[in-house]
Scaffold this motif. Structure first.
Motif, PDB file in Angstrom:
ATOM      1  N   GLN B 183       0.812  -1.208   0.000  1.00 20.79           N
ATOM      2  CA  GLN B 183       0.000   0.000   0.000  1.00 20.79           C
ATOM      3  C   GLN B 183       0.856   1.273   0.000  1.00 20.79           C
ATOM      4  O   GLN B 183       0.498   2.286  -0.592  1.00 20.79           O
ATOM      5  CB  GLN B 183      -0.819  -0.041   1.295  1.00 20.79           C
ATOM      6  N   VAL B 184       2.004   1.207   0.660  1.00 17.18           N
ATOM      7  CA  VAL B 184       2.892   2.373   0.734  1.00 17.18           C
ATOM      8  C   VAL B 184       3.922   2.360  -0.386  1.00 17.18           C
ATOM      9  O   VAL B 184       4.158   3.375  -1.042  1.00 17.18           O
ATOM     10  CB  VAL B 184       3.624   2.411   2.096  1.00 17.18           C
ATOM     11  N   LEU B 185       4.510   1.206  -0.625  1.00 11.74           N
ATOM     12  CA  LEU B 185       5.612   1.144  -1.584  1.00 11.74           C
ATOM     13  C   LEU B 185       5.143   0.959  -3.020  1.00 11.74           C
ATOM     14  O   LEU B 185       5.909   1.127  -3.964  1.00 11.74           O
ATOM     15  CB  LEU B 185       6.565  -0.008  -1.222  1.00 11.74           C
ATOM     16  N   GLY B 186       3.896   0.569  -3.191  1.00 13.83           N
ATOM     17  CA  GLY B 186       3.386   0.390  -4.548  1.00 13.83           C
ATOM     18  C   GLY B 186       3.853  -0.892  -5.213  1.00 13.83           C
ATOM     19  O   GLY B 186       3.716  -1.062  -6.423  1.00 13.83           O
ATOM     20  N   LYS B 187       4.477  -1.757  -4.455  1.00 12.39           N
ATOM     21  CA  LYS B 187       4.881  -3.053  -4.991  1.00 12.39           C
ATOM     22  C   LYS B 187       4.973  -4.042  -3.827  1.00 12.39           C
ATOM     23  O   LYS B 187       5.080  -3.628  -2.669  1.00 12.39           O
ATOM     24  CB  LYS B 187       6.231  -2.972  -5.714  1.00 12.39           C
ATOM     25  N   THR B 188       4.892  -5.321  -4.171  1.00 11.87           N
ATOM     26  CA  THR B 188       4.905  -6.335  -3.115  1.00 11.87           C
ATOM     27  C   THR B 188       6.257  -7.015  -3.058  1.00 11.87           C
ATOM     28  O   THR B 188       6.727  -7.575  -4.048  1.00 11.87           O
ATOM     29  CB  THR B 188       3.815  -7.391  -3.391  1.00 11.87           C
ATOM     30  N   LEU B 189       6.885  -6.921  -1.896  1.00  9.11           N
ATOM     31  CA  LEU B 189       8.176  -7.570  -1.685  1.00  9.11           C
ATOM     32  C   LEU B 189       7.976  -8.727  -0.724  1.00  9.11           C
ATOM     33  O   LEU B 189       7.176  -8.647   0.201  1.00  9.11           O
ATOM     34  CB  LEU B 189       9.175  -6.574  -1.088  1.00  9.11           C
TER      35      LEU B 189
END
Lengths: 255, 255, 255, 255
Positions: B183-189
């Motif tokens: 939600q914050v970084l715009g990508k899923t790690l």
């Protein structure tokens, strides 16, 4: 172009294997740490009995209080608290010929005898011959500066090996040396625990060139214990100060 | 006159104690090596569940193939085969901020958040706040250069922790960060395994200042495996030669 | 295929070069060891004045008696006399943030100020601002636990730098901090020698990331001196015994 | 109560002495680093000629490009860039029997012969006897895998020793071995530079037990050069990747 082969850890984007098994599924949560260390060193998974005996050796060697290696690790942590790896490495570097070397020396010594006498009829005769052949040279694993009447670890290791059916030629020869040497040396010395550990490790089939490595593995756990205790109840600075305040400056003396 | 206190190893002519117990009778043959390492570090004997989870962490960190630390250990063994302690120590010295540091960094990072938010009502809200507060700074334990779709060790560690009833605040916050960060970084790690190990070790109550030490303990077993393999199937000299033959001499260039 | 470039040592069957020069003809017998160390680190051959100042720094840092690093080196040599490299390495591992770190910390601290104030009109004003900006944080290089009225090495380093025309911005700022800080701190602290060494090394253009390395180089010579003295007049075993005999076994205490 | 004597560094609130001299006044700015290292090791200040010869040895041993020790130091710096002391220590740990040991081995070998033949009438006869007595055992210092027609450092060291009037019994015996061995071995091998360094160090009266230490001191300067170059022109990650991409996972193979 060289290729580098390994059977140890390997990974792809979706898998991690260790020793040809699925690390997450078949090792983690299933394989104890002592068992894993044995497996890594031999590429053969030990039986439960072998694991128990191997872990008894590691326990026997893990910590002996304020040894030089423990003092070294604590003093290095005092000087460079930002580098735990440095404090552990410094402590391990004392694991050389004198303080941690008996385990390896004893294992190699016994192995050299057994290599040339693979299936002796009479362990006591072989032991007698072995002790005599040493002449004035020290027999690794014989004697202890504190436990003069017997090292409590020694009978326990023999007991566990017997319980697990793992008394092999190295332990047999070592036991026989324990019986035979008074006849030659004119006095009775105990079989020390560190030496017995070497006999056990050799019987377990661990690589002779690395027997010292298992003492170091055990000691790594001990040194972490030392550093944890240093964090709670520090003594390294007091050790340093006790040296510092008892220092006497003298004139240079050439060799 | 200073006195140096320790609760670790101690001996008299007839006894050896470790952590206040009789070493030969009550530790050897009874206490596994992972259990002992935990006990030495905390001076508290772990439960079977804690031991299982702790040993799963050690397995997760023991060996990752030809890492820089493994290469270093093998090359040092090639140069100084007489000093196993030197080869192991050299390998451990690579256990610093970059390659083995994630475990400690992640444990400390989560602990810092939890220290100021001891019993949050909503882990996801706290995780969101935590991720936002990091701004552009990296969150330790998030992301993996190989296991981009998920590190297989991570779900396994959560599973074992759940089975043993040992999911504590560090794991809860770390899991929530796993849910909140996209939600914050715009990508899923992915939550990486080394970071999850740090969360587990912190939940187990191991000393935060020494979390890296447990990675090093695990790695000591791995490095012994590397050296044993080097003895059987040597590659260090080939690694050296591949560097040597591809060296190009250039003119000095000042900074 | 990767190629590895170096301007340091290189050899063919008939030649050996170092830093682009003929080692045997142009370095051996001509270049002093301090000069060579400077040259290796910067790939620039220093002037005689730079060499003199650099060697004064190395002399200032070579040995301080029974420091933790010296004790560690001697104890490791006691434990593993077969491995001189281990004893030296163990001693160097104490060269971290606390005992040998001031040199690097001070050099970096001064450099950070100078980087943002490259040519100040007034060093005293900049020093005052710098000291104020530190607030309660310690200023690296200020104060000494023994030499409370002044470290004898400090004026000597300034003197040599002046004689050689090598007082650069780091030394100027450090001197100004020496003048300015009492006004802010309300007490006068000496500029210590280790910090002044850091200022000198930074002025000499040595790499900031490795300033600690030069303290370690100096200390390597000192540690060899310690081991040589240990061979002639051993104390390590006495140090060990003084700890051993003053050890008190206590009950485990959990964190 | 033990007292610890040292003639090395000592300090009072107002003074610092080293080797019985005033450090700031009589060492810093006056004594070069090679000279100081010699003095620390022997507690005897060397003559200018001795210093020149000693520094020529240090130059000869400082750096040989991408040796295993240099690779180890760079890889450790890559893994743990926060710990320069760890990177240097790791590099030094390769200074064992194989790669840096020739210097010590040769010095000790020559010394053992000379100890029992203190003033030979005929060096060539003694050399012949010495080579014959070795049988199939290697003579330390004889032969070089690259400089098959002669190591350029060797004649230079002999030349400097002659210029300074410092050709002692170790160099004389080593030179004679160079002349005598073809008669016994049936082929001509060069006297290598590392071995000649050992002969020189022994002639200079440096402690035989620490000859390896001087190779390590020289190498410390070389390793700082390696790390400085790594900062400017990094190769460690490429070395790691070249191993990583050429790794082949194989099935475990038991010993």
């Amino acid at each position: 172009m060289a290729t580098y082969e390994t059977a140890l850890g390997a990974s792809t984007p979706d898998t991690i294997t260790l020793l040809g098994t699925d690390l997450a599924r078949d090792v983690m949560g299933t394989v104890g740490f002592g068992e894993l260390a044995f497996w890594l060193a031999t590429q053969r998974r030990p039986s439960p009995g072998e694991t128990r005996l191997f872990e008894a050796v590691l326990a026997a060697l893990a910590d002996h209080g304020f040894t030089p290696t423990a003092i070294v690790s604590r003093l290095t942590f005092l000087s460079a608290p930002d580098s735990v790896q440095g404090a552990l490495a410094a402590g391990l570097l004392g694991g050389g010929s004198r303080f941690l070397g008996v385990t390896e020396d004893c294992g190699r010594f016994l192995n050299a005898v057994i290599s040339t006498h693979p299936e002796p009829d009479d362990w006591d005769a072989l032991a007698l011959e072995t002790v005599r052949a040493q002449g004035k040279a020290r027999i690794p694993g014989l004697g202890h500066h504190v436990h003069k009447n017997g090292d409590p670890r020694t009978p326990r290791l023999f007991q566990i090996a017997e319980e697990e059916g793992l008394v092999g030629p190295h332990l047999q020869l070592f036991a026989a040396i324990g019986r035979a040497h008074p006849q030659v040396l004119g006095k009775t010395l105990p079989l020390n625990g560190a030496g017995t550990c070497g006999a056990v490790l050799a019987d377990l089939g661990l690589p002779l060139e690395l027997l010292r490595g298992f003492a170091l593995l055990a000691r790594t756990a001990g040194l972490i214990g030392q550093l944890a205790e240093e964090l709670r109840n520090p003594v390294a600075n007091d050790i340093f100060l006790s040296v510092d305040t008892n220092t006497r400056s003298v004139a240079p003396s050439q060799e």
